[in-house]
Design a protein around this motif. Structure first.
Motif, PDB file in Angstrom:
ATOM      1  N   SER A 225      32.865  43.796  31.175  1.00 20.81           N
ATOM      2  CA  SER A 225      32.125  43.291  32.327  1.00 20.81           C
ATOM      3  C   SER A 225      32.934  42.174  32.968  1.00 20.81           C
ATOM      4  O   SER A 225      33.548  41.367  32.270  1.00 20.81           O
ATOM      5  N   THR A 226      32.929  42.128  34.306  1.00 24.31           N
ATOM      6  CA  THR A 226      33.647  41.057  35.003  1.00 24.31           C
ATOM      7  C   THR A 226      32.885  39.744  34.888  1.00 24.31           C
ATOM      8  O   THR A 226      33.315  38.713  35.381  1.00 24.31           O
ATOM      9  N   ASP A 227      31.708  39.823  34.240  1.00 27.71           N
ATOM     10  CA  ASP A 227      30.885  38.651  33.995  1.00 27.71           C
ATOM     11  C   ASP A 227      31.446  37.836  32.814  1.00 27.71           C
ATOM     12  O   ASP A 227      31.065  36.698  32.591  1.00 27.71           O
ATOM     13  N   SER A 228      32.375  38.435  32.075  1.00 26.58           N
ATOM     14  CA  SER A 228      32.897  37.760  30.885  1.00 26.58           C
ATOM     15  C   SER A 228      34.070  36.850  31.251  1.00 26.58           C
ATOM     16  O   SER A 228      34.696  36.996  32.285  1.00 26.58           O
ATOM     17  N   GLU A 229      34.350  35.934  30.375  1.00 26.56           N
ATOM     18  CA  GLU A 229      35.402  34.955  30.583  1.00 26.56           C
ATOM     19  C   GLU A 229      36.790  35.600  30.401  1.00 26.56           C
ATOM     20  O   GLU A 229      36.935  36.522  29.622  1.00 26.56           O
ATOM     21  N   VAL A 230      37.780  35.098  31.130  1.00 25.37           N
ATOM     22  CA  VAL A 230      39.149  35.549  30.882  1.00 25.37           C
ATOM     23  C   VAL A 230      39.830  34.460  30.053  1.00 25.37           C
ATOM     24  O   VAL A 230      40.184  33.408  30.566  1.00 25.37           O
ATOM     25  N   ALA A 231      39.961  34.708  28.756  1.00 24.61           N
ATOM     26  CA  ALA A 231      40.514  33.689  27.854  1.00 24.61           C
ATOM     27  C   ALA A 231      42.043  33.698  27.923  1.00 24.61           C
ATOM     28  O   ALA A 231      42.649  34.746  28.137  1.00 24.61           O
ATOM     29  N   ASN A 232      42.632  32.520  27.741  1.00 20.69           N
ATOM     30  CA  ASN A 232      44.096  32.406  27.743  1.00 20.69           C
ATOM     31  C   ASN A 232      44.731  33.327  26.710  1.00 20.69           C
ATOM     32  O   ASN A 232      45.770  33.916  26.936  1.00 20.69           O
ATOM     33  N   LYS A 233      44.040  33.447  25.592  1.00 17.83           N
ATOM     34  CA  LYS A 233      44.524  34.309  24.497  1.00 17.83           C
ATOM     35  C   LYS A 233      44.658  35.771  24.976  1.00 17.83           C
ATOM     36  O   LYS A 233      45.612  36.457  24.652  1.00 17.83           O
ATOM     37  N   ASP A 234      43.655  36.209  25.775  1.00 16.06           N
ATOM     38  CA  ASP A 234      43.670  37.591  26.265  1.00 16.06           C
ATOM     39  C   ASP A 234      44.788  37.803  27.289  1.00 16.06           C
ATOM     40  O   ASP A 234      45.405  38.864  27.347  1.00 16.06           O
ATOM     41  N   ILE A 235      45.029  36.767  28.105  1.00 16.28           N
ATOM     42  CA  ILE A 235      46.128  36.855  29.074  1.00 16.28           C
ATOM     43  C   ILE A 235      47.453  36.949  28.317  1.00 16.28           C
ATOM     44  O   ILE A 235      48.301  37.791  28.618  1.00 16.28           O
ATOM     45  N   GLU A 236      47.582  36.102  27.321  1.00 14.77           N
ATOM     46  CA  GLU A 236      48.814  36.086  26.531  1.00 14.77           C
ATOM     47  C   GLU A 236      49.055  37.423  25.829  1.00 14.77           C
ATOM     48  O   GLU A 236      50.155  37.959  25.850  1.00 14.77           O
ATOM     49  N   ASN A 237      47.985  37.964  25.237  1.00 13.23           N
ATOM     50  CA  ASN A 237      48.099  39.274  24.569  1.00 13.23           C
ATOM     51  C   ASN A 237      48.565  40.342  25.546  1.00 13.23           C
ATOM     52  O   ASN A 237      49.387  41.189  25.208  1.00 13.23           O
ATOM     53  N   THR A 238      47.988  40.315  26.758  1.00 13.26           N
ATOM     54  CA  THR A 238      48.336  41.333  27.753  1.00 13.26           C
ATOM     55  C   THR A 238      49.802  41.185  28.178  1.00 13.26           C
ATOM     56  O   THR A 238      50.522  42.172  28.286  1.00 13.26           O
ATOM     57  N   VAL A 239      50.202  39.941  28.405  1.00 12.70           N
ATOM     58  CA  VAL A 239      51.601  39.689  28.792  1.00 12.70           C
ATOM     59  C   VAL A 239      52.553  40.193  27.698  1.00 12.70           C
ATOM     60  O   VAL A 239      53.523  40.909  27.980  1.00 12.70           O
ATOM     61  N   ASN A 240      52.261  39.847  26.456  1.00 11.21           N
ATOM     62  CA  ASN A 240      53.107  40.295  25.346  1.00 11.21           C
ATOM     63  C   ASN A 240      53.179  41.819  25.270  1.00 11.21           C
ATOM     64  O   ASN A 240      54.234  42.389  25.002  1.00 11.21           O
ATOM     65  N   PHE A 241      52.029  42.454  25.521  1.00 11.34           N
ATOM     66  CA  PHE A 241      51.964  43.922  25.479  1.00 11.34           C
ATOM     67  C   PHE A 241      52.875  44.528  26.559  1.00 11.34           C
ATOM     68  O   PHE A 241      53.631  45.464  26.309  1.00 11.34           O
ATOM     69  N   ILE A 242      52.808  43.957  27.764  1.00 12.92           N
ATOM     70  CA  ILE A 242      53.605  44.463  28.892  1.00 12.92           C
ATOM     71  C   ILE A 242      55.103  44.334  28.577  1.00 12.92           C
ATOM     72  O   ILE A 242      55.876  45.274  28.756  1.00 12.92           O
ATOM     73  N   VAL A 243      55.473  43.150  28.079  1.00 15.01           N
ATOM     74  CA  VAL A 243      56.890  42.890  27.792  1.00 15.01           C
ATOM     75  C   VAL A 243      57.379  43.792  26.654  1.00 15.01           C
ATOM     76  O   VAL A 243      58.420  44.441  26.745  1.00 15.01           O
TER      77      VAL A 243
END
Ligand SMILES: [Zn+2]
Length: 316
Positions: A225-243
């Motif tokens: 849900s877009t109602d949920s928070e975007v945590a720094n940890k989740d951003i970091e995980n996504t970035v690591n996954f992309i790289v």
């Protein structure tokens, strides 16, 4: 003589007033719009998906009202007073359910029918970032579940319009066939993406069903849900996954802010990896809404074709 005339006059007045009263009542019940359109039943739907669904099944037999305009985010949408009127005057109210229209749940539950009502709960579950089991509302990307929803909507429309049962049944069969064709087409198109490049990165976690159906791992910095928070940890995980997976492109959505994907791109760049953000000029993925009426992607079938084409073009 005079007395008799008075009686006749009074009776005439009484008949007239009661006739007027009746007329007023009738027009009040069917509403002005109902009269103009020849008294068709009113079907109110929450989203552009359901608008397209009802249109395909019985578009010429009912009057339709849409609550959440195309392009707006249903997770966050708050009902306005005009929306409550649309709910009130509906002869049939259809909504997605599985908490998709999270802020309107109560108003919808009390009068409406969720097209996902018959779904097997085992099929709508997923895991969140922390490994908790949750329900995912984005079922329309699983064409089999979408077919079930279409059948449910058709059954409700047939109940509403028994005299049109056969016609709606024919429309249903024709539509289900188109969905089968779409599914085959998708499989063929998506097979063009090489094995090592089959990763779909989107702003929020709307593509789990798509992932399962077409075997493409997905990742998003925000939950179902877009109602949920975007945590720094989740951003970091996504970035690591992309790289780590050298993902060629990541995608913006039509219903969320593309800035989030730009931030991911910048964070990847800091790690020495260039990733393309697919966005702008209609190059967003449709996740939670179809395109506005009259634009390409304003039907479920075209929306899905647009998405698959965009994904294949940028990942192959
Ligand atoms: Zn969503």
């Amino acid at each position: 003589m005079k007395k008799n005339l008075w009686v006749i006059f009074l009776v005439a007045v009484m008949v007239l007033t009661s006739a007027c009263g009746k007329q007023g009542g009738v027009s009040g019940e069917t509403s002005a719009e109902g009269n103009v359109s020849g008294g068709k039943k009113v079907v109110t739907v929450t989203t552009s998906f359901l608008y397209d669904m009802v249109k395909s099944l019985a578009g010429d037999k009912v009057d339709m009202e849409l609550i959440i305009p195309a392009g707006e985010d249903p997770h966050l949408y708050l009902a306005k007073s005009a929306d409550l009127q649309k709910i009130q005057k509906a002869d049939l109210l259809l909504y997605h359910g599985i908490h998709f229209e999270g802020k309107m749940q109560e108003a919808l539950e009390s009068k409406g029918y969720a097209v996902s009502e018959t779904f097997d709960v085992a099929k709508i579950g997923t895991m969140d970032e922390d490994g908790h089991s949750i329900q995912d509302p984005h079922f329309w990307f699983d064409i089999d579940l979408y077919k079930e929803a279409v059948k449910n909507a058709a059954a409700k429309l047939q109940e509403l319009l028994p005299e049109e049962k056969e016609e709606i049944g024919k429309n249903l069969d024709a539509y289900l066939e188109k969905l089968t064709e779409l599914d085959e087409e998708n499989k063929k198109m998506l097979a063009e993406i090489p094995e090592g490049g089959r990763y779909l990165i989107t702003p929020h976690d709307a593509f789990n069903y798509f992932s399962r159906r077409y075997n493409i791992p997905v990742m998003a910095p925000q939950g179902v849900s877009t109602d949920s928070e975007v945590a720094n940890k989740d951003i970091e995980n996504t970035v690591n996954f992309i790289v780590e997976h050298k993902v060629k492109a990541i995608f913006a959505e039509s219903t969320t802010d593309p800035a989030r994907m730009e931030k991911l791109r910048e964070a990847c760049k800091e790690k020495g990896f260039e990733v393309k953000v697919v966005k702008g000029d209609g190059k967003e993925l449709f996740s939670d809404s179809l395109a506005p009426q009259g634009e390409f992607g304003d039907t479920y079938l075209d929306m899905y074709r647009h998405n698959v084409k965009l994904i294949v073009e940028n990942l192959k």
